[in-house]
Scaffold this motif. Sequence first.
Motif, PDB file in Angstrom:
ATOM      1  N   PRO A  47       5.488  23.644  72.262  1.00 22.38           N
ATOM      2  CA  PRO A  47       4.771  24.063  73.475  1.00 22.38           C
ATOM      3  C   PRO A  47       4.361  25.534  73.408  1.00 22.38           C
ATOM      4  O   PRO A  47       5.065  26.356  72.815  1.00 22.38           O
ATOM      5  N   ILE A  48       3.238  25.843  73.996  1.00 22.24           N
ATOM      6  CA  ILE A  48       2.787  27.230  74.058  1.00 22.24           C
ATOM      7  C   ILE A  48       3.724  28.020  74.974  1.00 22.24           C
ATOM      8  O   ILE A  48       4.183  27.523  75.999  1.00 22.24           O
ATOM      9  N   ARG A  49       4.045  29.256  74.582  1.00 22.94           N
ATOM     10  CA  ARG A  49       4.952  30.099  75.352  1.00 22.94           C
ATOM     11  C   ARG A  49       4.162  31.112  76.179  1.00 22.94           C
ATOM     12  O   ARG A  49       3.016  31.414  75.844  1.00 22.94           O
ATOM     13  N   ASP A  57      -2.254  33.154  68.301  1.00 22.48           N
ATOM     14  CA  ASP A  57      -0.857  33.119  67.850  1.00 22.48           C
ATOM     15  C   ASP A  57      -0.597  31.875  66.991  1.00 22.48           C
ATOM     16  O   ASP A  57       0.011  31.951  65.925  1.00 22.48           O
ATOM     17  N   TYR A  58      -1.029  30.735  67.513  1.00 24.05           N
ATOM     18  CA  TYR A  58      -0.959  29.451  66.815  1.00 24.05           C
ATOM     19  C   TYR A  58      -2.151  28.617  67.258  1.00 24.05           C
ATOM     20  O   TYR A  58      -2.812  28.943  68.250  1.00 24.05           O
ATOM     21  N   ARG A  59      -2.406  27.552  66.508  1.00 23.90           N
ATOM     22  CA  ARG A  59      -3.282  26.496  67.002  1.00 23.90           C
ATOM     23  C   ARG A  59      -2.367  25.380  67.472  1.00 23.90           C
ATOM     24  O   ARG A  59      -1.615  24.812  66.691  1.00 23.90           O
ATOM     25  N   PHE A  60      -2.391  25.110  68.771  1.00 25.38           N
ATOM     26  CA  PHE A  60      -1.462  24.153  69.366  1.00 25.38           C
ATOM     27  C   PHE A  60      -2.088  22.758  69.412  1.00 25.38           C
ATOM     28  O   PHE A  60      -3.259  22.601  69.765  1.00 25.38           O
ATOM     29  N   THR A  61      -1.281  21.765  69.028  1.00 22.58           N
ATOM     30  CA  THR A  61      -1.742  20.388  69.058  1.00 22.58           C
ATOM     31  C   THR A  61      -0.549  19.478  69.369  1.00 22.58           C
ATOM     32  O   THR A  61       0.595  19.950  69.444  1.00 22.58           O
ATOM     33  N   ASP A  62      -0.804  18.194  69.547  1.00 22.73           N
ATOM     34  CA  ASP A  62       0.306  17.260  69.755  1.00 22.73           C
ATOM     35  C   ASP A  62       0.678  16.619  68.423  1.00 22.73           C
ATOM     36  O   ASP A  62       0.025  16.830  67.398  1.00 22.73           O
TER      37      ASP A  62
END
Length: 210
Positions: A47-49, A57-62
Amino acid sequence: MASNSLKRRGLMFVLSSPSGAGKTTIAHRLLEDDLEIAMSISVTTRPIRPGETDGLDYRFTDRAGFEAMIEAGEFLEWAEVFGHLYGTPKAQIRAGLKEGQDFLFDIDWQGTQQLYQRMETDVVRVFLLPPSIEALEARLRSRGTDSEEVIRDRMARSRAEISHWDGYDYVVVNDDMDACFEQVHGILRAERLRRARQTGLVDFTRDLMR
């Protein structure tokens, strides 16, 4: 792009350490002080913080999206850490290296091993050690954010990480943050000067000999 006049190939600068050994601090200082290196942005399922930005910071995915990227062969390396997946996208790294861009990697020994297997000559592996296990535990406790159980888990993982020290090109003991930074930065500067990375040397020396 390299600051000197000779064209060169970029490198993949891996910085690993057990949690609490100063890796994050050293990485931030490198990014602030050295304009030729950029952070490799990983894809993650965690999860994104608060305070983080997707794509910065990151590439967020499921998990489903991440697994689809694995199937498509889009990662140079990937690993599961504390129940979350992390991976390094292939395309942007390969394009950047060709243009002389250096990338900084904050990954564990599993990811480092995968990177080295795929991109051996482009990878420089640096491992940071704490001055003692007691100092490492004290640093973890000083954060004041983890439960006793989490600290125990992190210490067990730290010992496992330390056992892979001999899989790195350079090992630096971080008993003084400033001195450690100078050593790490010195490694980076020296590795940029390797003959094999100085792709402009052939034309340059030909011109000298005319």
